[in-house]
Design a protein around this motif. Structure first.
Motif, PDB file in Angstrom:
ATOM      1  N   GLY A 167       0.808  -1.207   0.000  1.00 22.49           N
ATOM      2  CA  GLY A 167       0.000   0.000   0.000  1.00 22.49           C
ATOM      3  C   GLY A 167       0.844   1.260   0.000  1.00 22.49           C
ATOM      4  O   GLY A 167       0.555   2.230  -0.705  1.00 22.49           O
ATOM      5  N   TRP A 168       1.924   1.237   0.794  1.00 19.73           N
ATOM      6  CA  TRP A 168       2.793   2.419   0.841  1.00 19.73           C
ATOM      7  C   TRP A 168       3.581   2.584  -0.458  1.00 19.73           C
ATOM      8  O   TRP A 168       3.807   3.715  -0.916  1.00 19.73           O
ATOM      9  CB  TRP A 168       3.743   2.325   2.031  1.00 19.73           C
ATOM     10  CG  TRP A 168       3.077   2.670   3.329  1.00 19.73           C
ATOM     11  CD1 TRP A 168       2.712   1.818   4.319  1.00 19.73           C
ATOM     12  CD2 TRP A 168       2.655   3.970   3.752  1.00 19.73           C
ATOM     13  NE1 TRP A 168       2.094   2.494   5.347  1.00 19.73           N
ATOM     14  CE2 TRP A 168       2.047   3.826   5.029  1.00 19.73           C
ATOM     15  CE3 TRP A 168       2.726   5.244   3.182  1.00 19.73           C
ATOM     16  CZ2 TRP A 168       1.523   4.906   5.734  1.00 19.73           C
ATOM     17  CZ3 TRP A 168       2.193   6.322   3.893  1.00 19.73           C
ATOM     18  CH2 TRP A 168       1.611   6.146   5.145  1.00 19.73           C
ATOM     19  N   ILE A 169       3.999   1.470  -1.054  1.00 21.50           N
ATOM     20  CA  ILE A 169       4.704   1.579  -2.338  1.00 21.50           C
ATOM     21  C   ILE A 169       3.768   2.135  -3.401  1.00 21.50           C
ATOM     22  O   ILE A 169       4.170   2.983  -4.219  1.00 21.50           O
ATOM     23  CB  ILE A 169       5.273   0.209  -2.760  1.00 21.50           C
ATOM     24  CG1 ILE A 169       6.394  -0.207  -1.807  1.00 21.50           C
ATOM     25  CG2 ILE A 169       5.805   0.268  -4.188  1.00 21.50           C
ATOM     26  CD1 ILE A 169       6.938  -1.596  -2.066  1.00 21.50           C
ATOM     27  N   ALA A 170       2.500   1.685  -3.408  1.00 14.98           N
ATOM     28  CA  ALA A 170       1.527   2.243  -4.349  1.00 14.98           C
ATOM     29  C   ALA A 170       1.347   3.734  -4.116  1.00 14.98           C
ATOM     30  O   ALA A 170       1.186   4.519  -5.060  1.00 14.98           O
ATOM     31  CB  ALA A 170       0.187   1.508  -4.220  1.00 14.98           C
ATOM     32  N   GLY A 171       1.383   4.155  -2.840  1.00 17.15           N
ATOM     33  CA  GLY A 171       1.285   5.572  -2.533  1.00 17.15           C
ATOM     34  C   GLY A 171       2.464   6.372  -3.043  1.00 17.15           C
ATOM     35  O   GLY A 171       2.343   7.567  -3.328  1.00 17.15           O
ATOM     36  N   MET A 172       3.618   5.720  -3.190  1.00 14.86           N
ATOM     37  CA  MET A 172       4.797   6.416  -3.710  1.00 14.86           C
ATOM     38  C   MET A 172       4.617   6.830  -5.164  1.00 14.86           C
ATOM     39  O   MET A 172       5.275   7.761  -5.634  1.00 14.86           O
ATOM     40  CB  MET A 172       6.033   5.529  -3.561  1.00 14.86           C
ATOM     41  CG  MET A 172       6.446   5.306  -2.126  1.00 14.86           C
ATOM     42  SD  MET A 172       7.952   4.325  -1.989  1.00 14.86           S
ATOM     43  CE  MET A 172       9.155   5.484  -2.630  1.00 14.86           C
TER      44      MET A 172
END
Length: 397
Positions: free
Chosen positions: A249-254
């Motif tokens: 989820g955090w990588i997608a947010g990047m």
């Protein structure tokens, strides 16, 4: 500018399309729906936008941005809330996304880009990039927010939260503070491509008779097919590489962070460097990143891939608005922008379904990632042949 940036962060591209990948796995687990069937919602959504946006452009050119934006945003917010309350069958998901694509089309970027392009000329690239950074902001905060709400309260509350933000925060801000520029008398002859008032430039029928228009159609359709098809499946793609859900989820947010930074940087560059040259480099970098991910053993490259994806997504809409204004002027800007954006959306409509179908067929996204890399490379090649502004202005119509 700040209101435009925040409004763009809540547009359908971020709240309906960009957030979709975070709902794929919860809906698959609860209802057993196939990923290709769910992705059909995005296909229908974007096809509806592709048909509707040229008409939205005419309304914006005639009545101004704010009068089109506010009601469209309310439809978008209500549709997302409806999914939180009522979604229990696949047809409801498809119907709501069609509704958003038709009646919520005015909440997309054309009204914002019309306003920004009218206020700025010499530093138009930077102005467009700064406003469009808001779209990147949406891609940055939506994935971790939805991921948190999904884990803590369930996916229905995520849809409700997205709709509430649009209805009670974004719409009032746009309605109160987004200002359309005054409509000056133009001192520039129709058909001119220099800095101009709002009556200078091509009519939309004239624009469609020029070769550069169809080159841009091809470039943005290829890019959207590859990039947004990948975006719709990016989170489950990361999970398939063995990356835990929270980290995915955090990588997608990047991606959103990269889009936000890229749009300002790209906007700054295209005011100083011939814009198609900037585009060529960016699109080739994306092709390389997708080719690396296609190996299936690229978990260590997930963060660089997210950044490269965001880099191209940060470039393409900036370039679409900037090139539309430079090649065709502001006389029918919103209509021409809407036509180009429709081609962009046609690619976006097919991409998610193609990626989902590829996964359903053999349990892997590898083949479609290679296709996407080829599309990015072809778009870069076409971009390399785009003419300079004076040459475009002299081209026969």
């Amino acid at each position: 500018m700040a209101v435009a940036a925040f409004g763009l962060s809540t547009s359908p591209g971020q709240f309906a399309y960009g957030a979709f990948s975070l709902f794929i796995e919860p809906l698959e687990q609860e209802f057993g729906w196939a990923r290709a069937d769910m992705s059909l919602a995005l296909t229908l959504f974007t096809l509806c936008l592709a048909v509707t946006l040229p008409f939205i452009g005419r309304l914006v050119d005639r009545y101004g941005s704010r009068r089109v934006l506010a009601p469209s945003m309310l439809v978008l917010g209500a549709g997302l809330c409806m999914l939180g309350w009522q979604l229990d069958a696949l047809w409801i998901l498809l119907a709501v996304y069609v509704l958003i694509g038709v009646l919520g089309a005015g909440a997309n970027s054309p009204p914002y880009m019309r306003t920004v392009s009218s206020w700025f000329d010499r530093r138009r690239g930077l102005a467009i990039g700064t406003a469009m950074a808001g779209a990147g902001l949406g891609y940055a905060y939506v994935p971790p927010m939805v991921r948190y709400i999904n884990d803590a309260y369930g996916w229905r509350f995520s849809f409700l939260a997205l709709g509430t933000i649009i209805i009670f925060v974004a719409t009032p801000l746009v309605a109160l503070f987004l200002k359309d520029p005054p409509r000056p008398r133009s001192t520039v002859a129709p058909g001119s491509h220099g800095p101009a008032g709002e009556t200078a430039g091509d009519a939309w029928r004239e624009a469609m008779g020029r070769g550069v228009f169809w080159m841009l159609i091809c470039v943005f359709a290829l890019l959207s097919f590859s990039l947004y098809g990948m975006l719709a499946h990016f989170k489950p793609m990361l999970s398939g590489m063995g990356i835990p859900g929270e980290e995915a989820g955090w990588i997608a947010g990047m991606v959103g962070i990269a889009v936000m930074v890229s749009r300002v940087v790209i906007g700054y560059l295209i005011d100083r460097i011939f814009a198609p040259r900037v585009a060529l480099v960016v699109f080739l970098l994306s092709a390389a990143g997708m080719a690396v991910l296609s190996t299936g053993n690229a978990a260590g490259f997930a963060i660089p891939a997210a950044l490269l994806l965001g880099l191209s997504m940060g470039a393409e809409i900036d370039l679409l608005a900037y090139l539309a204004g430079r090649y065709f002027g502001l006389k029918s800007f919103a209509v021409i922008y809407g036509l180009l954006f429709s081609a962009f959306l046609a690619g976006t409509a097919l991409g998610p379904w193609a990626y989902g179908a590829a996964y359903d067929a053999d349990g892997s996204y590898a083949a479609m990632l290679l296709v996407g890399a080829g599309c990015c490379a072809l778009a870069a090649l076409i971009t390399g042949f785009l003419p300079r502004w004076p040459e475009a202005a002299r081209a026969p119509r």
